[in-house]
Design a protein around this motif. Structure first.
Motif, PDB file in Angstrom:
ATOM      1  N   ALA A 216       0.836  -1.204   0.000  1.00 33.17           N
ATOM      2  CA  ALA A 216       0.000   0.000   0.000  1.00 33.17           C
ATOM      3  C   ALA A 216       0.868   1.251   0.000  1.00 33.17           C
ATOM      4  CB  ALA A 216      -0.936  -0.007   1.213  1.00 33.17           C
ATOM      5  N   ALA A 217       2.017   1.178   0.675  1.00 37.09           N
ATOM      6  CA  ALA A 217       2.932   2.321   0.685  1.00 37.09           C
ATOM      7  C   ALA A 217       3.524   2.550  -0.697  1.00 37.09           C
ATOM      8  CB  ALA A 217       4.048   2.084   1.700  1.00 37.09           C
ATOM      9  N   VAL A 218       3.826   1.471  -1.430  1.00 33.49           N
ATOM     10  CA  VAL A 218       4.316   1.608  -2.808  1.00 33.49           C
ATOM     11  C   VAL A 218       3.297   2.382  -3.633  1.00 33.49           C
ATOM     12  CG1 VAL A 218       4.943   0.369  -4.922  1.00 33.49           C
ATOM     13  CG2 VAL A 218       5.708  -0.499  -2.706  1.00 33.49           C
ATOM     14  N   ARG A 219       2.030   2.017  -3.514  1.00 35.02           N
ATOM     15  CA  ARG A 219       0.966   2.691  -4.255  1.00 35.02           C
ATOM     16  C   ARG A 219       0.865   4.161  -3.844  1.00 35.02           C
ATOM     17  NH1 ARG A 219      -0.509   3.335  -8.631  1.00 35.02           N
ATOM     18  NH2 ARG A 219      -0.740   1.069  -8.920  1.00 35.02           N
ATOM     19  N   LYS A 220       0.896   4.423  -2.547  1.00 38.83           N
ATOM     20  CA  LYS A 220       0.730   5.794  -2.065  1.00 38.83           C
ATOM     21  C   LYS A 220       1.890   6.685  -2.511  1.00 38.83           C
ATOM     22  CE  LYS A 220      -0.699   8.310   2.097  1.00 38.83           C
ATOM     23  NZ  LYS A 220      -1.064   8.168   3.535  1.00 38.83           N
ATOM     24  N   LEU A 221       3.097   6.172  -2.427  1.00 41.18           N
ATOM     25  CA  LEU A 221       4.261   6.935  -2.865  1.00 41.18           C
ATOM     26  C   LEU A 221       4.216   7.171  -4.371  1.00 41.18           C
ATOM     27  CD1 LEU A 221       6.903   5.022  -0.734  1.00 41.18           C
ATOM     28  CD2 LEU A 221       6.362   7.445  -0.461  1.00 41.18           C
ATOM     29  N   SER A 222       3.879   6.139  -5.116  1.00 42.60           N
ATOM     30  CA  SER A 222       3.804   6.269  -6.577  1.00 42.60           C
ATOM     31  C   SER A 222       2.754   7.284  -6.985  1.00 42.60           C
ATOM     32  CB  SER A 222       3.507   4.900  -7.209  1.00 42.60           C
ATOM     33  OG  SER A 222       4.540   3.985  -6.950  1.00 42.60           O
ATOM     34  N   ASP A 223       1.603   7.225  -6.324  1.00 42.07           N
ATOM     35  CA  ASP A 223       0.541   8.178  -6.633  1.00 42.07           C
ATOM     36  C   ASP A 223       0.942   9.607  -6.309  1.00 42.07           C
ATOM     37  OD1 ASP A 223      -1.034   6.115  -7.526  1.00 42.07           O
ATOM     38  OD2 ASP A 223      -2.324   6.038  -5.746  1.00 42.07           O
ATOM     39  N   ALA A 224       1.878   9.768  -5.381  1.00 45.40           N
ATOM     40  CA  ALA A 224       2.359  11.101  -5.020  1.00 45.40           C
ATOM     41  C   ALA A 224       3.457  11.589  -5.962  1.00 45.40           C
ATOM     42  CB  ALA A 224       2.867  11.101  -3.582  1.00 45.40           C
ATOM     43  N   GLY A 225       3.790  10.766  -6.973  1.00 43.01           N
ATOM     44  CA  GLY A 225       4.806  11.167  -7.945  1.00 43.01           C
ATOM     45  C   GLY A 225       6.223  10.861  -7.532  1.00 43.01           C
ATOM     46  N   ILE A 226       6.394  10.033  -6.504  1.00 40.23           N
ATOM     47  CA  ILE A 226       7.728   9.684  -6.018  1.00 40.23           C
ATOM     48  C   ILE A 226       8.167   8.387  -6.696  1.00 40.23           C
ATOM     49  CG2 ILE A 226       9.095   9.078  -3.980  1.00 40.23           C
ATOM     50  CD1 ILE A 226       6.930  10.661  -2.347  1.00 40.23           C
ATOM     51  N   PRO A 227       9.268   8.365  -7.424  1.00 39.10           N
ATOM     52  CA  PRO A 227       9.741   7.123  -8.039  1.00 39.10           C
ATOM     53  C   PRO A 227       9.933   6.052  -6.966  1.00 39.10           C
ATOM     54  CG  PRO A 227      10.959   8.999  -8.887  1.00 39.10           C
ATOM     55  CD  PRO A 227      10.152   9.516  -7.732  1.00 39.10           C
ATOM     56  N   ILE A 248       6.740  -9.943  -7.773  1.00 31.54           N
ATOM     57  CA  ILE A 248       6.946  -9.033  -8.895  1.00 31.54           C
ATOM     58  C   ILE A 248       5.611  -8.582  -9.466  1.00 31.54           C
ATOM     59  CG2 ILE A 248       7.839  -8.899 -11.254  1.00 31.54           C
ATOM     60  CD1 ILE A 248      10.094 -10.823 -10.269  1.00 31.54           C
ATOM     61  N   GLU A 249       4.668  -9.512  -9.563  1.00 34.75           N
ATOM     62  CA  GLU A 249       3.332  -9.155 -10.052  1.00 34.75           C
ATOM     63  C   GLU A 249       2.677  -8.110  -9.156  1.00 34.75           C
ATOM     64  OE1 GLU A 249      -0.966 -11.333 -11.069  1.00 34.75           O
ATOM     65  OE2 GLU A 249       0.637 -12.436 -10.066  1.00 34.75           O
ATOM     66  N   ARG A 250       2.742  -8.317  -7.845  1.00 29.96           N
ATOM     67  CA  ARG A 250       2.116  -7.378  -6.916  1.00 29.96           C
ATOM     68  C   ARG A 250       2.846  -6.034  -6.893  1.00 29.96           C
ATOM     69  NH1 ARG A 250      -1.049  -9.652  -2.894  1.00 29.96           N
ATOM     70  NH2 ARG A 250      -1.449  -7.475  -2.318  1.00 29.96           N
ATOM     71  N   ALA A 251       4.156  -6.054  -7.021  1.00 31.19           N
ATOM     72  CA  ALA A 251       4.916  -4.808  -7.064  1.00 31.19           C
ATOM     73  C   ALA A 251       4.517  -3.975  -8.275  1.00 31.19           C
ATOM     74  CB  ALA A 251       6.416  -5.109  -7.091  1.00 31.19           C
ATOM     75  N   ALA A 252       4.406  -4.622  -9.423  1.00 28.32           N
ATOM     76  CA  ALA A 252       3.999  -3.906 -10.633  1.00 28.32           C
ATOM     77  C   ALA A 252       2.594  -3.343 -10.489  1.00 28.32           C
ATOM     78  CB  ALA A 252       4.076  -4.845 -11.838  1.00 28.32           C
ATOM     79  N   ALA A 253       1.674  -4.128  -9.924  1.00 22.24           N
ATOM     80  CA  ALA A 253       0.303  -3.670  -9.749  1.00 22.24           C
ATOM     81  C   ALA A 253       0.215  -2.484  -8.802  1.00 22.24           C
ATOM     82  CB  ALA A 253      -0.566  -4.815  -9.234  1.00 22.24           C
ATOM     83  N   ALA A 254       1.164  -2.391  -7.859  1.00 24.98           N
ATOM     84  CA  ALA A 254       1.161  -1.290  -6.891  1.00 24.98           C
ATOM     85  C   ALA A 254       1.810  -0.022  -7.434  1.00 24.98           C
ATOM     86  CB  ALA A 254       1.869  -1.718  -5.604  1.00 24.98           C
ATOM     87  N   ILE A 326      12.220 -13.126 -16.385  1.00 22.62           N
ATOM     88  CA  ILE A 326      10.996 -13.486 -17.106  1.00 22.62           C
ATOM     89  C   ILE A 326       9.784 -12.817 -16.465  1.00 22.62           C
ATOM     90  CG2 ILE A 326       9.423 -15.396 -17.630  1.00 22.62           C
ATOM     91  CD1 ILE A 326      11.918 -17.170 -17.951  1.00 22.62           C
ATOM     92  N   ALA A 327       9.716 -12.853 -15.130  1.00 17.86           N
ATOM     93  CA  ALA A 327       8.576 -12.249 -14.434  1.00 17.86           C
ATOM     94  C   ALA A 327       8.551 -10.736 -14.623  1.00 17.86           C
ATOM     95  CB  ALA A 327       8.624 -12.598 -12.948  1.00 17.86           C
ATOM     96  N   CYS A 328       9.708 -10.103 -14.595  1.00 29.10           N
ATOM     97  CA  CYS A 328       9.752  -8.650 -14.786  1.00 29.10           C
ATOM     98  C   CYS A 328       9.276  -8.273 -16.188  1.00 29.10           C
ATOM     99  CB  CYS A 328      11.167  -8.127 -14.545  1.00 29.10           C
ATOM    100  SG  CYS A 328      11.638  -8.037 -12.806  1.00 29.10           S
ATOM    101  N   ARG A 329       9.703  -9.001 -17.189  1.00 27.31           N
ATOM    102  CA  ARG A 329       9.236  -8.725 -18.556  1.00 27.31           C
ATOM    103  C   ARG A 329       7.731  -8.930 -18.664  1.00 27.31           C
ATOM    104  NH1 ARG A 329      14.102 -11.449 -20.116  1.00 27.31           N
ATOM    105  NH2 ARG A 329      12.926 -13.378 -20.460  1.00 27.31           N
TER     106      ARG A 329
END
Length: 356
Positions: A216-227, A248-254, A326-329
């Motif tokens: 959830a923090a990944v999502r919140k930071l990303s939404d705030a424009g923070i890489p 990796i799937e969940r990280a990308a989705a966040a 493979i998962a990252c791609r």
């Protein structure tokens, strides 16, 4: 595996290497005698000692990491991650890398003041400052001491680049400082997530925020424009490696921009602590876990050599890298490098003048 939540990460308080003191004496706290008095389990309380640091920027020349300087506002870490490669550093205080590391903490309340002075020094050359390279800058005591926030505020004031690695969603409390810095290309954050299984997380990292909160923090930071990036570190064979693709799937989705991974490392006193943890929580597979780790580490519990220590070696290491790529791609994490700019830095006008 036991389902009961672990109170601490280490199962023992192993002897440390001695650097300063001939011995460590018991403090005589009455709680140490509670078991003898009423049969209850002794309560291991966290203590925090204020440390008058003399310098705050640590420098390194390792070819394995992408920064040459860092700030560690705290010594020891209450998160209690059993695999933490920083545990042996407590031996320099003549304390155990075991339970002492996660319960006897040290804070540096003068960190921000020292940082401002160091930035003002003649000849200072700006490079990104990394937080979270040894102990977590957002461990629970940051809520009270707020030393990390004070340091970030100094860097923000002078447009100095920084990167943060943490296992805590507390980092989102500093979005008000980090988002404006990120808009200038000065800040990036990496969330460390090792497992999505709450049962594994509660013994592996007993006092770190739950994996769902970190995502959830990944999502919140990303939404705030923070890489924002995700570090899957460490990957533990036969404990967490089966989760690699799902993480990796969940990280990308966040909203993570990229992900990284490191096979588990067991330097110095970490190896016996990790073995004791395996015997307590995963006795049925402890032998298999250590056998694979030795394959990854050239027949040893740990490989300290530059270049190979972060990657591992042999078939297991190659298999992990292949699965990761493979998962990252598949999920669109194309390996964007974590970078920040260094050309906007404005040094303090003077160490004393800026302090008051």
């Amino acid at each position: 595996m036991a389902n009961k939540r672990a109170v601490r990460g280490a199962t023992i308080n192993a002897e440390s290497r001695r650097f300063n003191l001939p011995q460590i004496e018991a403090d005589g706290d009455w709680l140490d005698e509670r078991t003898a008095i009423d049969g209850a389990s002794p309560t291991l309380r966290t203590t925090v000692t204020a440390e008058a640091a003399r310098t705050i920027i640590s420098r390194n020349s390792s070819p394995d990491i992408g920064f040459d300087r860092s700030i560690n506002p705290y010594r020891g870490c209450e998160h209690g991650c059993i695999y933490c490669f920083a545990r042996p550093s407590h031996a320099y205080l003549d304390l155990s890398p075991g339970l002492d590391f996660e319960s006897r903490l040290f804070a540096k309340p003068n960190a921000a003041e020292l940082l401002r002075v160091e930035l003002a020094k003649k000849g200072y050359v700006v490079r990104p400052i990394a937080f979270g390279t040894n102990t977590d800058p957002y461990q629970p005591i940051e809520s009270d001491w707020r030393i990390t926030r004070a340091c970030i505020a100094v860097l923000a004031e002078h447009d100095h680049p920084l990167t943060i690695t943490t296992k805590s969603d507390r980092v989102t409390q500093d979005i008000d400082l980090l988002a404006p810095m990120a808009a200038k290309g000065l800040a990036a954050v990496c969330l460390s997530i090792t497992s999505l299984d709450p049962r594994i997380a509660m013994t592996l990292e007993p006092r770190a925020p739950a994996p769902a909160r970190r995502l959830a923090a990944v999502r919140k930071l990303s939404d705030a424009g923070i890489p924002t990036y995700v570090s899957i570190a460490p990957v533990i064979p036969a404990i967490t490696d089966h989760e690699l693709e799902h993480l990796i799937e969940r990280a990308a989705a966040a909203g993570a921009r990229a992900a990284f991974f490191i096979p588990v490392r067991l330097p110095h006193e970490v190896a016996p602590l990790f073995r004791a943890w395996l015997d307590t929580h995963f006795p049925e597979r402890a032998g298999k876990v250590m056998a694979v780790i030795r394959e990854l580490r050239g027949g040893r519990d740990n490989d300290p050599d530059f270049h190979s220590r972060m990657r591992g070696q042999g078939p297991w290491a190659e298999l992990l890298r292949t699965r990761f790529q493979i998962a990252c791609r598949k999920h669109g994490l194309t390996g964007e490098r974590l970078t920040v700019r260094c050309d906007l830095f404005r040094p303090p006008k003077g160490a004393q003048g800026e302090l008051f």
